[in-house]
Write a protein that holds these residues in place. Sequence first.
Motif, PDB file in Angstrom:
ATOM      1  N   SER A 235       0.825  -1.213   0.000  1.00  0.00           N
ATOM      2  CA  SER A 235       0.000   0.000   0.000  1.00  0.00           C
ATOM      3  C   SER A 235       0.862   1.267   0.000  1.00  0.00           C
ATOM      4  O   SER A 235       0.341   2.369   0.057  1.00  0.00           O
ATOM      5  CB  SER A 235      -0.905  -0.001   1.234  1.00  0.00           C
ATOM      6  N   LYS A 236       2.184   1.121  -0.081  1.00  0.00           N
ATOM      7  CA  LYS A 236       3.087   2.260   0.093  1.00  0.00           C
ATOM      8  C   LYS A 236       3.599   2.807  -1.234  1.00  0.00           C
ATOM      9  O   LYS A 236       3.715   2.074  -2.225  1.00  0.00           O
ATOM     10  CB  LYS A 236       4.298   1.849   0.943  1.00  0.00           C
ATOM     11  N   THR A 237       3.943   4.095  -1.211  1.00  0.00           N
ATOM     12  CA  THR A 237       4.546   4.726  -2.386  1.00  0.00           C
ATOM     13  C   THR A 237       6.049   4.826  -2.169  1.00  0.00           C
ATOM     14  O   THR A 237       6.513   5.395  -1.179  1.00  0.00           O
ATOM     15  CB  THR A 237       3.945   6.125  -2.604  1.00  0.00           C
ATOM     16  N   VAL A 238       6.775   4.253  -3.114  1.00  0.00           N
ATOM     17  CA  VAL A 238       8.235   4.205  -3.022  1.00  0.00           C
ATOM     18  C   VAL A 238       8.814   5.031  -4.163  1.00  0.00           C
ATOM     19  O   VAL A 238       8.502   4.788  -5.336  1.00  0.00           O
ATOM     20  CB  VAL A 238       8.726   2.730  -3.114  1.00  0.00           C
ATOM     21  N   PHE A 239       9.637   6.015  -3.837  1.00  0.00           N
ATOM     22  CA  PHE A 239      10.250   6.899  -4.832  1.00  0.00           C
ATOM     23  C   PHE A 239      11.719   6.500  -4.976  1.00  0.00           C
ATOM     24  O   PHE A 239      12.478   6.528  -4.002  1.00  0.00           O
ATOM     25  CB  PHE A 239      10.117   8.354  -4.356  1.00  0.00           C
ATOM     26  N   ILE A 240      12.098   6.140  -6.205  1.00  0.00           N
ATOM     27  CA  ILE A 240      13.474   5.702  -6.467  1.00  0.00           C
ATOM     28  C   ILE A 240      14.111   6.658  -7.468  1.00  0.00           C
ATOM     29  O   ILE A 240      13.607   6.812  -8.593  1.00  0.00           O
ATOM     30  CB  ILE A 240      13.509   4.258  -7.036  1.00  0.00           C
ATOM     31  N   THR A 241      15.218   7.289  -7.082  1.00  0.00           N
ATOM     32  CA  THR A 241      15.930   8.143  -8.040  1.00  0.00           C
ATOM     33  C   THR A 241      16.931   7.272  -8.811  1.00  0.00           C
ATOM     34  O   THR A 241      17.501   6.328  -8.268  1.00  0.00           O
ATOM     35  CB  THR A 241      16.669   9.302  -7.332  1.00  0.00           C
ATOM     36  N   GLY A 242      17.113   7.609 -10.095  1.00  0.00           N
ATOM     37  CA  GLY A 242      18.051   6.833 -10.911  1.00  0.00           C
ATOM     38  C   GLY A 242      17.576   5.411 -11.117  1.00  0.00           C
ATOM     39  O   GLY A 242      18.336   4.457 -10.952  1.00  0.00           O
ATOM     40  N   ALA A 243      16.305   5.269 -11.532  1.00  0.00           N
ATOM     41  CA  ALA A 243      15.722   3.921 -11.671  1.00  0.00           C
ATOM     42  C   ALA A 243      15.838   3.382 -13.098  1.00  0.00           C
ATOM     43  O   ALA A 243      15.283   2.338 -13.406  1.00  0.00           O
ATOM     44  CB  ALA A 243      14.262   3.942 -11.220  1.00  0.00           C
ATOM     45  N   SER A 244      16.566   4.073 -13.969  1.00  0.00           N
ATOM     46  CA  SER A 244      16.637   3.644 -15.372  1.00  0.00           C
ATOM     47  C   SER A 244      17.707   2.590 -15.615  1.00  0.00           C
ATOM     48  O   SER A 244      17.890   2.159 -16.753  1.00  0.00           O
ATOM     49  CB  SER A 244      16.915   4.863 -16.269  1.00  0.00           C
ATOM     50  N   SER A 245      18.421   2.180 -14.570  1.00  0.00           N
ATOM     51  CA  SER A 245      19.541   1.249 -14.778  1.00  0.00           C
ATOM     52  C   SER A 245      19.936   0.614 -13.439  1.00  0.00           C
ATOM     53  O   SER A 245      19.573   1.128 -12.371  1.00  0.00           O
ATOM     54  CB  SER A 245      20.715   2.054 -15.350  1.00  0.00           C
ATOM     55  N   GLY A 246      20.671  -0.469 -13.514  1.00  0.00           N
ATOM     56  CA  GLY A 246      21.400  -1.031 -12.374  1.00  0.00           C
ATOM     57  C   GLY A 246      20.591  -1.219 -11.091  1.00  0.00           C
ATOM     58  O   GLY A 246      19.508  -1.816 -11.079  1.00  0.00           O
ATOM     59  N   ILE A 247      21.147  -0.695  -9.995  1.00  0.00           N
ATOM     60  CA  ILE A 247      20.566  -0.922  -8.666  1.00  0.00           C
ATOM     61  C   ILE A 247      19.177  -0.282  -8.562  1.00  0.00           C
ATOM     62  O   ILE A 247      18.255  -0.865  -7.977  1.00  0.00           O
ATOM     63  CB  ILE A 247      21.524  -0.366  -7.581  1.00  0.00           C
ATOM     64  N   GLY A 248      19.016   0.900  -9.122  1.00  0.00           N
ATOM     65  CA  GLY A 248      17.710   1.585  -9.070  1.00  0.00           C
ATOM     66  C   GLY A 248      16.641   0.776  -9.791  1.00  0.00           C
ATOM     67  O   GLY A 248      15.519   0.607  -9.283  1.00  0.00           O
ATOM     68  N   ALA A 249      16.994   0.253 -10.962  1.00  0.00           N
ATOM     69  CA  ALA A 249      16.036  -0.563 -11.732  1.00  0.00           C
ATOM     70  C   ALA A 249      15.715  -1.850 -10.967  1.00  0.00           C
ATOM     71  O   ALA A 249      14.558  -2.300 -10.941  1.00  0.00           O
ATOM     72  CB  ALA A 249      16.605  -0.872 -13.114  1.00  0.00           C
ATOM     73  N   ALA A 250      16.736  -2.447 -10.329  1.00  0.00           N
ATOM     74  CA  ALA A 250      16.500  -3.686  -9.567  1.00  0.00           C
ATOM     75  C   ALA A 250      15.614  -3.413  -8.352  1.00  0.00           C
ATOM     76  O   ALA A 250      14.769  -4.239  -7.994  1.00  0.00           O
ATOM     77  CB  ALA A 250      17.831  -4.296  -9.128  1.00  0.00           C
ATOM     78  N   CYS A 251      15.807  -2.257  -7.719  1.00  0.00           N
ATOM     79  CA  CYS A 251      14.925  -1.894  -6.589  1.00  0.00           C
ATOM     80  C   CYS A 251      13.491  -1.751  -7.092  1.00  0.00           C
ATOM     81  O   CYS A 251      12.541  -2.204  -6.445  1.00  0.00           O
ATOM     82  CB  CYS A 251      15.384  -0.588  -5.931  1.00  0.00           C
ATOM     83  N   ALA A 252      13.334  -1.119  -8.253  1.00  0.00           N
ATOM     84  CA  ALA A 252      11.985  -0.955  -8.815  1.00  0.00           C
ATOM     85  C   ALA A 252      11.341  -2.327  -9.011  1.00  0.00           C
ATOM     86  O   ALA A 252      10.174  -2.549  -8.638  1.00  0.00           O
ATOM     87  CB  ALA A 252      12.052  -0.180 -10.134  1.00  0.00           C
ATOM     88  N   ALA A 253      12.106  -3.259  -9.566  1.00  0.00           N
ATOM     89  CA  ALA A 253      11.561  -4.609  -9.818  1.00  0.00           C
ATOM     90  C   ALA A 253      11.184  -5.301  -8.507  1.00  0.00           C
ATOM     91  O   ALA A 253      10.124  -5.935  -8.411  1.00  0.00           O
ATOM     92  CB  ALA A 253      12.587  -5.440 -10.592  1.00  0.00           C
ATOM     93  N   HIS A 254      12.042  -5.156  -7.495  1.00  0.00           N
ATOM     94  CA  HIS A 254      11.784  -5.849  -6.223  1.00  0.00           C
ATOM     95  C   HIS A 254      10.547  -5.274  -5.521  1.00  0.00           C
ATOM     96  O   HIS A 254       9.678  -6.008  -5.043  1.00  0.00           O
ATOM     97  CB  HIS A 254      13.022  -5.739  -5.320  1.00  0.00           C
ATOM     98  N   PHE A 255      10.463  -3.952  -5.471  1.00  0.00           N
ATOM     99  CA  PHE A 255       9.306  -3.335  -4.810  1.00  0.00           C
ATOM    100  C   PHE A 255       8.030  -3.546  -5.639  1.00  0.00           C
ATOM    101  O   PHE A 255       6.937  -3.651  -5.074  1.00  0.00           O
ATOM    102  CB  PHE A 255       9.569  -1.849  -4.538  1.00  0.00           C
TER     103      PHE A 255
END
Length: 260
Positions: A8-28
């Motif tokens: 139910s939470k909103t997660v804001f990820i900076t630099g999500a177009s590659s690498g660790i940021g993109a992987a965080c996006a996928a996990h969340f």
Amino acid sequence: MTKSQISSKTVFITGASSGIGAACAAHFAQAGARLLLCARNIDRLNEIAMPLKDKHKIDIHTFQLDVRNRAQVQQALKNLPKEWQTIDVLINNAGLARGFEPLQEGNIDDWEEMIDTNVKGLLYVTRAILPAMVARNSGHIINIGSVAGHEAYPKGNAYCASKHAVSALTKCLRMDLLGTKIRVSTVDPGAVETSFSVVRFKGDKERAAAVYKGMQPLTPADVADAVFYCASCPPHVNISEIIIMPTDQASATMVHRKQD
Ligand code: NDP
Ligand code: 8X3
């Protein structure tokens, strides 16, 4: 926040177009979170975001942002659509290393780029997001630091300084927020195979590949696991710092490599 509550939470990820940021996006995304994602390369960002949206049936809002641009950060975050203005978790991931020379031969533009992105960008974004977290008395800031924030190494100069700054800012922020329910964590990896080294060596792919040669680096997903762990601990538990290294790496400069 427990794992199930992340949906139910909103997660804001900076630099999500590659690498660790993109992987965080996928996990969340897999946990069902609502994702607010930014990067400079909006096409690449959307290529990451759209399949996640379709696969996990979640809300995702992407926007173009250069975290170095103070006015753009303030404007973009102030003008977010209403339904995206409550940010529960901020992952300050956007960052880079540029150049690898002894300081006496260093390129000053490279230093500016690293300090503007890794330090000032993180400050700008955090300053824009944090007042609403304080007003709600809830939220979580997770910085992506580095082993370079704990150790210095030859030719690391401005990059190490920028990541030491991230470490200091994480600690200061915890002190400034003491007494609130806002948590502040840092996840500090050793070698992770991403575009990081190609960016550091300015497009020299052979030199970048040599960084990971004969050793098993972390994957971006390994780091995303650690970030997700921080976010999914119960509200009274604040993971201050996770240093996550490949088994083949004992320090910033000590790496075990298999011989050919
Ligand atoms: P990548 O190069 O794969 O990703 C970097 C991300 O940051 C990209 O999405 C890039 O997007 C974004 N970015 C860079 N500059 C800006 C900017 N000015 N404004 C907005 N976004 C920006 O590298 P990593 O995934 O490895 O790096 C992510 C973080 O992890 C960095 O902070 C890095 O220092 C840290 N780190 C990396 C390690 C590694 O070994 N790879 C180890 C320890 C820490 P775009 O270009 O579209 O703007
Ligand atoms: C990236 C890891 O060791 O290249 O932050 O500084 S290192």
